[in-house]
Design an enzyme around this catalytic site. Structure first.
Site, PDB file in Angstrom:
ATOM      1  N   GLU A   1       1.747  13.062 -31.182  1.00  0.00           N
ATOM      2  CA  GLU A   1       0.415  12.909 -30.609  1.00  0.00           C
ATOM      3  C   GLU A   1       0.504  12.844 -29.087  1.00  0.00           C
ATOM      4  OE1 GLU A   1      -0.829   9.440 -32.749  1.00  0.00           O
ATOM      5  OE2 GLU A   1      -1.015  10.562 -34.618  1.00  0.00           O
TER       6      GLU A   1
ATOM      7  N   GLU B   1      -0.784  11.263 -39.187  1.00  0.00           N
ATOM      8  CA  GLU B   1       0.665  11.081 -39.266  1.00  0.00           C
ATOM      9  C   GLU B   1       1.248  11.545 -40.585  1.00  0.00           C
ATOM     10  OE1 GLU B   1      -1.379   8.798 -38.098  1.00  0.00           O
ATOM     11  OE2 GLU B   1      -0.759   8.421 -36.036  1.00  0.00           O
TER      12      GLU B   1
ATOM     13  N   PHE C   1       4.143   4.676 -32.051  1.00  0.00           N
ATOM     14  CA  PHE C   1       4.639   3.333 -32.322  1.00  0.00           C
ATOM     15  C   PHE C   1       5.116   3.335 -33.777  1.00  0.00           C
ATOM     16  CE2 PHE C   1       1.705   2.919 -28.866  1.00  0.00           C
ATOM     17  CZ  PHE C   1       2.199   1.898 -28.060  1.00  0.00           C
TER      18      PHE C   1
ATOM     19  N   HIS D   1       1.386  -3.217 -32.722  1.00  0.00           N
ATOM     20  CA  HIS D   1       2.065  -2.289 -31.810  1.00  0.00           C
ATOM     21  C   HIS D   1       3.344  -2.885 -31.230  1.00  0.00           C
ATOM     22  CE1 HIS D   1      -1.912  -0.361 -31.817  1.00  0.00           C
ATOM     23  NE2 HIS D   1      -1.402   0.674 -31.201  1.00  0.00           N
TER      24      HIS D   1
HETATM   25  C1  LIG Z   1      -2.477   5.460 -37.082  1.00  0.00           C
HETATM   26  C2  LIG Z   1      -2.500   5.513 -35.589  1.00  0.00           C
HETATM   27  N1  LIG Z   1      -2.046   6.617 -34.970  1.00  0.00           N
HETATM   28  C3  LIG Z   1      -2.028   6.693 -33.627  1.00  0.00           C
HETATM   29  C4  LIG Z   1      -2.494   5.666 -32.855  1.00  0.00           C
HETATM   30  C5  LIG Z   1      -2.424   5.729 -31.320  1.00  0.00           C
HETATM   31  N2  LIG Z   1      -3.749   5.925 -30.753  1.00  0.00           N
HETATM   32  C6  LIG Z   1      -4.527   4.887 -30.392  1.00  0.00           C
HETATM   33  S1  LIG Z   1      -6.027   5.369 -29.839  1.00  0.00           S
HETATM   34  C7  LIG Z   1      -5.650   6.989 -30.069  1.00  0.00           C
HETATM   35  C8  LIG Z   1      -6.662   8.045 -29.764  1.00  0.00           C
HETATM   36  C9  LIG Z   1      -7.889   7.865 -30.590  1.00  0.00           C
HETATM   37  O1  LIG Z   1      -8.825   8.850 -30.322  1.00  0.00           O
HETATM   38  P1  LIG Z   1     -10.259   8.753 -30.965  1.00  0.00           P
HETATM   39  O2  LIG Z   1     -10.148   8.464 -32.405  1.00  0.00           O
HETATM   40  O3  LIG Z   1     -11.016   9.965 -30.572  1.00  0.00           O
HETATM   41  O4  LIG Z   1     -10.917   7.461 -30.308  1.00  0.00           O
HETATM   42  P2  LIG Z   1     -11.239   7.199 -28.775  1.00  0.00           P
HETATM   43  O5  LIG Z   1     -10.011   6.639 -28.165  1.00  0.00           O
HETATM   44  O6  LIG Z   1     -11.651   8.484 -28.166  1.00  0.00           O
HETATM   45  O7  LIG Z   1     -12.340   6.192 -28.793  1.00  0.00           O
HETATM   46  C10 LIG Z   1      -4.368   7.131 -30.552  1.00  0.00           C
HETATM   47  C11 LIG Z   1      -3.708   8.421 -30.872  1.00  0.00           C
HETATM   48  C12 LIG Z   1      -2.949   4.528 -33.539  1.00  0.00           C
HETATM   49  N3  LIG Z   1      -3.385   3.460 -32.880  1.00  0.00           N
HETATM   50  N4  LIG Z   1      -2.956   4.487 -34.904  1.00  0.00           N
END
Ligand SMILES: Cc1ncc(C[n+]2csc(CCOP(=O)(O)OP(=O)(O)O)c2C)c(N)n1
Ligand SMILES: Cc1ncc(C[n+]2csc(CCOP(=O)(O)OP(=O)(O)O)c2C)c(N)n1
Ligand SMILES: [Mg+2]
Ligand SMILES: [Mg+2]
Lengths: 335, 327, 335, 327
Positions: free
Chosen positions: C30, C71, C94, C140
């Site tokens: 990601e 994932e 993470f 995390h």
């Molecule tokens: C299962 C999981 N995968 C990856 C992450 C890391 N992560 C946290 S926020 C994010 C982006 C999220 O994007 P979106 O769903 O569009 O929400 P926004 O941040 O735009 O509000 C990522 C990849 C996570 N917290 N949990």
């Protein structure tokens, strides 16, 4: 009044009694009633091995819910419902399937209370089959107890007999923390005297199915029976072994084990799980820390090997720890 | 026997029939052997569903890969895995495709592009995305097919994979083998949408539904979408509507079925009968020719059972091997 | 030629060198490039903390693939591609996120070879951040090494410094088994001399960053630094401690630990993970089995407590095992 | 100021504005405080997205439950969680909503029906299905709302939950807060389907897309589907298209954005400006009234920061509590 019941029936009875007692108890899982949406019998299955048979007839589809094959969604829903005042018992058919819904279990249910500063309770029970001997191969035979036990916030239960299964499951349902209830599929048919009424067995209290003075064998689940078998054999050789059945792995009753080892001076920890970071290694490490001076011989872990569970009976029978391996370990310690 | 109205030449039709018949007899025989108590573990039979796997696999080469399900025997046979090794595997013998370590739910043969039956519902979908990615990366024109049941269609892995395949434009075909049941649960309970085609559309993937008891319907639909995927046109979704002749697994009393359902399926939804009737009526293949195949297949299955029963078991030294390449 | 490099840059360099050497190596994750589909910069992120920065510029989007937030799908795809001849390095940002894709890791990648009778190879690397101290809270900050280590079929690596990180990651990529590569986020900035060229560090070979005669401290990851700190303190008290850095947890170099304990007679196992079924308990159990007679005092585990990781620095600093806890454990053993 | 063309009475409009403004100032202030280095950990700001959470939450009572995301401050405030506790939590103080143990990503208040921000993408969807199930089981008319971003919309948990809610006919609203980015990745990369409405339809769930910068658009769309869910009409899907004013988290240089994007968003897509302009133009609320709210909000935020900074930290004894109810 006690009847001779199979562990399967004892589990069914525990669910039945708690559902009768407490209207917030609901059960859910894949085919736990069976026949949903179809034209044949309702309650066609009662779970893949019939453990929940009959419940839907008594409590209806509102409380006995068949689920789609979406473990993340329905295990998570059980957890969410628990945080909102119900007491769901969710079946994860084979606990091996935890891999598709582990986040809901270990990052959500297990952590709510702590992350939220104490302001959450999640009285959910996740019950499912564990263990080998069913020729069900690598993805349906695992003993994943060490993984659940590792996680703070979860309680982990693994009964070795019908009596304990009933009392521990009722305790699990009444308990206010998330509980992983591990049912060994090869014990479903095992019989014991089981009282008809409801009773609970407290968590964190090991049982001592056999007392002895020369060595301590610690086990849980199906391994308790292997340990007792080993003890029988050893008794014929005048080796007098104490067998401890942990019953719950988290919390664990390490005090009883320590006391026993302080008496016997010897420890064999038996675990159907794989060896690395196992319950066996956990017990050995804790006990050695606390009873080091009393120990007369090196403690020994008897576990499955560091391999997946093989399918063929020819290998699976070698994979699962045997009474003779256990006995041999004790004999070596006696030298 | 000159005018062949079918999309395959006669020898290919014979090959397809042989595959389907082999699957059928493999499964019918397992049903009998299981009842005798000789076969360990869980066995999920593909009988009744042969046209789906075969209709699709007739388009594939070894470089193409499939990811199968718990109900994997048919996919294995159709993809070219040796029946003898499979039978020995199911009997837990060291001569088995997986040396007895996998069993019915884990038969695989990567050399044939068969990435494994799978005991975890939906688990094949991400894996086949990876296989397709490897093909695309190399530019070898290979495609990946992932099979899953109507029940498994609700697994997050399958759904995530549809999005992944769509945005990466992977040569993946998602095949739902819709036999109406997940264990004992009807699809009417587990799915709220009217059609899988709508669901696929929700991921930006074109889909088509076919009568999975009709080999030719499957063959033609699969041909088109596989060709498109090979040429870089991206993923597609195929729903094969079908019936399963036996229970979910051996030992299932099937009380969830409507009365007479199994009989009706055997009588009117038998893909082998349907195939036979089409090709004989068209005068392309004679009953005698098909009967001869039947005999050959039966003999092969019989031999494979006899051999499997006699073959040696793995021994203690096999327990600890094959965990790592090196450790 | 060795330069002083951060662990973050060492990891980047390992990926860079292996991608240059072997066209079957691809990386995915990601935002590992970042900016995909948008109108701004390509390679806008290079991973959430910039570890993979620059790779897309060198190897293009075909080999440096941003993934959707799925994932199960992309980790599974990396595994599937590995089974089909590529050598994917998939980032699980993470490793705490393993809960949404654990099945692909433990029931698929880890078991293919065994279930398929040896006829499969799955040379995938899953790399991600572990550990606390970042104030990233319960979901995390975990050290889930014991869970991965428990699973047969996986290899588990957790470097403590930039030099090891580079050599171990190159080994992981060239290795033919699935590897879980654990990067402690609080070590990314730590500097070490790192040769510019490619080199490998074999799995299952612990390092001994400090030799000593009175007690053995076993650690990995960030805890190696705490152990060394404790050793410094103890040295001032004339307690001469040996520190072992496990480097890989599966396989584990238990022989080196056993040899050390046979010399020192004392063992403290340090683990940033939670205590139950931990690496610490695993090491203690194994070593006690093999070096029992040489042991002069009860072995001791120093781990995080049996709680989730707290957010507030005030508590997280107490949560993570400290040099003084370690030193105190050794002192007690010396009595 | 007599003719009110809006679907809410004036006092409710003032309440909505207060919520939105409180969220905005909470986030703007955190942005400043974070830059000073006083705030530990990761902080994801909701500024720019206020109309979504607020427009929806104006329909909810305490018995209704929401499951939030990593970007949860706005949802918390809109659902009635105390700002002071939140601020203290983010500063890691024992007076925080979670006694300092959760931090920004885990603020929860079950008594207000706020089931937690969540550090795991998509994790709230199954949880809210459970909350909705509990409401349905009790027949209390409660609904559950799960929020997720455009990125998280591709998590298997979310997709599975849509099917579950549909077949169980749960009172759940799935809200995708589509701000166009998942971290640095554009939605154009991560989604192959043209519209979320099609995806929802693929699960048998009706959906609607609204301009998430327009409080009234959100309010009206949400009102309808929440009412239907309350009355047993089942789940619905709501897409709010919106912008995020800051980076993914504090510290993000945002080089993935088009030039001028942030400025354009602030100028033309500011939901607070849009709200203000609508209500003042319609003559329902005066600028002076809104300015007064602004002042009150700023004072409250200021006070909460000062208090948070002064509040005590948890101490050693807090480390081991709150893991279990009993152990
Ligand atoms: C299962 C999981 N995968 C990856 C992450 C890391 N992560 C946290 S926020 C994010 C982006 C999220 O994007 P979106 O769903 O569009 O929400 P926004 O941040 O735009 O509000 C990522 C990849 C996570 N917290 N949990
Ligand atoms: C993740 C997971 N959940 C549950 C199961 C148990 N299980 C095995 S087969 C099956 C039913 C599958 O139904 P369907 O997908 O329709 O395939 P079919 O059996 O009809 O071919 C279930 C629930 C499993 N193997 N894996
Ligand atoms: Mg089916
Ligand atoms: Mg977004």
């Amino acid at each position: 009044m006690a009847r001779n019941l199979s562990m399967k029936d004892a589990i069914n009875e525990a669910l039945d009694l708690e559902m009768r007692r407490d209207p917030t108890v609901i059960v859910m899982g894949e085919d736990i009633a069976g026949g949903a949406g179809g034209q044949g019998e309702e309650d066609a299955w009662g779970g893949v091995l019939g453990v929940t048979k009959g419940l839907i007839g008594k409590y209806g589809a509102k409380r006995v819910m068949d689920t789609p094959l979406s473990e993340s969604a329905y295990i998570g829903a059980a957890i969410g419902a628990a945080a909102c005042g119900l007491r769901p018992v969710a079946e994860l058919m084979f606990l091996d399937f935890m891999g598709v819904c582990f986040d809901q279990i270990f990052n959500q249910a297990a952590k709510f209370k702590y992350m939220f500063g104490g302001k959450a309770e999640t009285p959910v029970v996740i019950r499912g089959m564990v263990g080998g001997g069913f020729r069900a191969a690598a993805q349906h035979s695992q003993m994943l107890t060490p993984i659940f036990t590792h996680i703070p916030g979860l309680k982990v239960v693994c009964p070795s007999n019908a009596y304990d299964a009933k009392g521990l499951l009722i305790q699990s349902i009444r308990d206010n923390d998330p509980v992983i209830f591990c049912e060994h599929k090869n014990l479903y048919a095992s019989m014991a005297d089981v009282p008809a009424e409801a009773y609970t067995i407290p968590f964190g209290e090991a049982a001592i199915p056999r007392e002895g003075k020369s060595a301590t064998i610690v086990a849980y689940g199906m391994m308790v029976h292997r340990a007792l078998e080993a003890a029988e054999t050893l008794a014929k050789e005048k080796i007098d072994v104490e067998v401890i059945d942990l019953r719950t792995l988290s919390p664990i009753d390490i005090d009883t084990v320590v006391e026993s080892v302080e008496k016997t001076g010897r420890l064999v920890a038996v675990d159907e799980a794989n060896p690395r970071c196992s319950i066996a290694s956990d017990v050995i490490a804790s006990v050695t820390e606390h009873a080091f001076k009393a120990m007369k011989a090196a403690p020994k872990a008897i576990t499955a090997p560091h391999t997946p569970v093989p399918f063929t009976p020819a290998l699976e029978d070698l994979y699962i720890p045997s009474a003779s391996q256990i006995a041999e370990a004790v004999r070596k310690q006696m030298k | 026997m000159s005018n062949n109205p079918f999309p395959l030449p006669k020898e290919k039709l014979l090959e397809a029939y042989t595959k389907m018949k082999t699957i059928r007899e493999f499964e019918e025989r397992l049903h009998i052997e299981f009842a005798k108590g000789d076969i360990p573990g869980f066995v999920h039979l593909y009988a009744g569903e042969e046209a789906s796997g075969t209709g699709i696999m007739m388009h594939l080469e070894d470089k193409d890969r499939i990811a199968s399900t718990h109900r994997g025997h048919g996919h294995c046979i159709a993809k070219g895995v040796e029946v003898e090794g499979m039978m020995a595997e199911i009997y837990g013998k060291v001569t088995g495709s997986c040396r007895g370590k996998g069993g019915s739910m884990h038969i695989a043969d990567l050399s044939k592009g068969m990435m494994g039956a799978n005991g975890i519902l939906g688990a094949g979908a991400p894996l086949i995305c990876g296989a397709a990615l490897a093909s695309k990366y190399r530019g070898d024109g290979g495609v990946g097919i992932t099979f899953f049941g109507d029940g498994a269609s609700n697994q997050g892995t399958v759904l995530e994979s549809m999005n992944l395949a769509a945005i990466w434009n992977l040569p993946v075909i998602f095949v739902v083998e819709n036999n109406g049941y997940a264990e004992s649960t009807s699809i009417d309970y587990a799915l709220a949408v009217d059609s899988y085609i709508d669901r696929a559309a929700g991921f930006g993937i074109p889909g088509v539904t076919v009568d999975g008891t009709d080999f030719f319907a499957v063959y033609e639909a699969a041909g088109e979408i596989i060709k498109r995927a090979r040429e870089g046109g991206g993923p597609a979704f195929l729903e094969c509507k079908m019936v399963r002749f036996f229970g979910h697994f051996e030992g299932d009393a099937q009380t969830y079925r409507a009365k007479g359902e199994n009989e009706e399926n055997r009588a009117n939804k038998d893909c082998l009968k349907i195939f036979r009737s089409k090709v004989t009526k068209a005068g392309v293949i004679s009953d005698a020719e098909l009967n001869k195949i039947d005999d050959q297949v039966l003999a092969r299955i019989e031999a494979s059972v006899q051999k499997a029963k006699k073959d040696p078991l793995p021994t203690a030294k096999d327990l600890l091997t094959d965990v790592y390449v090196s450790y």
